[in-house]
Scaffold this motif. Sequence first.
Motif, PDB file in Angstrom:
ATOM      1  N   CYS A 140      48.970  37.403  38.168  1.00  0.00           N
ATOM      2  CA  CYS A 140      47.826  37.120  37.059  1.00  0.00           C
ATOM      3  C   CYS A 140      47.134  38.720  36.873  1.00  0.00           C
ATOM      4  CB  CYS A 140      46.570  36.483  37.797  1.00  0.00           C
ATOM      5  SG  CYS A 140      47.254  34.836  37.812  1.00  0.00           S
ATOM      6  N   PHE A 166      44.052  37.130  31.688  1.00  0.00           N
ATOM      7  CA  PHE A 166      43.111  37.013  32.489  1.00  0.00           C
ATOM      8  C   PHE A 166      42.800  37.677  33.392  1.00  0.00           C
ATOM      9  CE2 PHE A 166      45.082  32.724  31.300  1.00  0.00           C
ATOM     10  CZ  PHE A 166      44.098  32.495  30.161  1.00  0.00           C
ATOM     11  N   SER A 172      43.037  37.776  36.648  1.00  0.00           N
ATOM     12  CA  SER A 172      43.165  37.385  38.038  1.00  0.00           C
ATOM     13  C   SER A 172      43.365  35.699  37.809  1.00  0.00           C
ATOM     14  CB  SER A 172      41.596  37.368  38.482  1.00  0.00           C
ATOM     15  OG  SER A 172      40.650  36.894  37.852  1.00  0.00           O
ATOM     16  N   ARG A 173      43.401  35.040  38.842  1.00  0.00           N
ATOM     17  CA  ARG A 173      43.600  33.712  38.772  1.00  0.00           C
ATOM     18  C   ARG A 173      42.603  32.678  37.904  1.00  0.00           C
ATOM     19  NH1 ARG A 173      44.563  32.472  44.771  1.00  0.00           N
ATOM     20  NH2 ARG A 173      44.589  30.490  44.260  1.00  0.00           N
ATOM     21  N   VAL A 174      43.058  31.728  37.533  1.00  0.00           N
ATOM     22  CA  VAL A 174      42.256  30.752  36.856  1.00  0.00           C
ATOM     23  C   VAL A 174      42.629  29.646  37.310  1.00  0.00           C
ATOM     24  CG1 VAL A 174      42.035  32.175  34.749  1.00  0.00           C
ATOM     25  CG2 VAL A 174      43.887  30.554  34.829  1.00  0.00           C
ATOM     26  N   LYS A 179      37.545  31.189  36.384  1.00  0.00           N
ATOM     27  CA  LYS A 179      38.089  32.201  37.538  1.00  0.00           C
ATOM     28  C   LYS A 179      37.687  31.468  38.721  1.00  0.00           C
ATOM     29  CE  LYS A 179      38.909  35.864  34.503  1.00  0.00           C
ATOM     30  NZ  LYS A 179      38.928  37.622  34.520  1.00  0.00           N
TER      31      LYS A 179
END
Length: 151
Positions: free
Chosen positions: A46, A51, A53-55, A94
């Motif tokens: 990610c 984005f 980062s993770r979503v 997020k």
Amino acid sequence: MGLYLEDFVLNSTQRTRGRTIGEGDVSLFAGLVGDYNPLHVDEEFCKGSIFGSRVAHGPLVLSTAIGLMSQMNWIDGTALGLLGVSWEFQAPVKLGDTVIAKVTPLEARPSKTAERGVLKLGFEVLNQKEETVQTGSIVLLMQRRPQHPNQ
């Protein structure tokens, strides 16, 4: 006991409490539904995504919004079934974001069966910055207020 169909005030918006979406939520949801897309479970992947980062899974946030509405005791014991969902996803949620829902009864009408009716609830899901992340509506089959015949 929740509200009967006749108890809902149309176009009257109520705000739910907040819920922070965390690591455990995303991991449990991924395992429950089998969706291990790297956008949800792989932080390193990610970092190079749009984005950064993770979503959270979109349906996880949708389900959370319905759960937050349910905590307002509107439908406990009076909802008979979910008839439909119409939903749009405007922005990512997020890990660490806190979501709330603004819920508005939009339509309440009797059904073919006298004891039941159909309720449409509108949702606007916001993050901690008051940004809209999801919008939609659900349609529920609801109990109507019991009618006592005159004696």
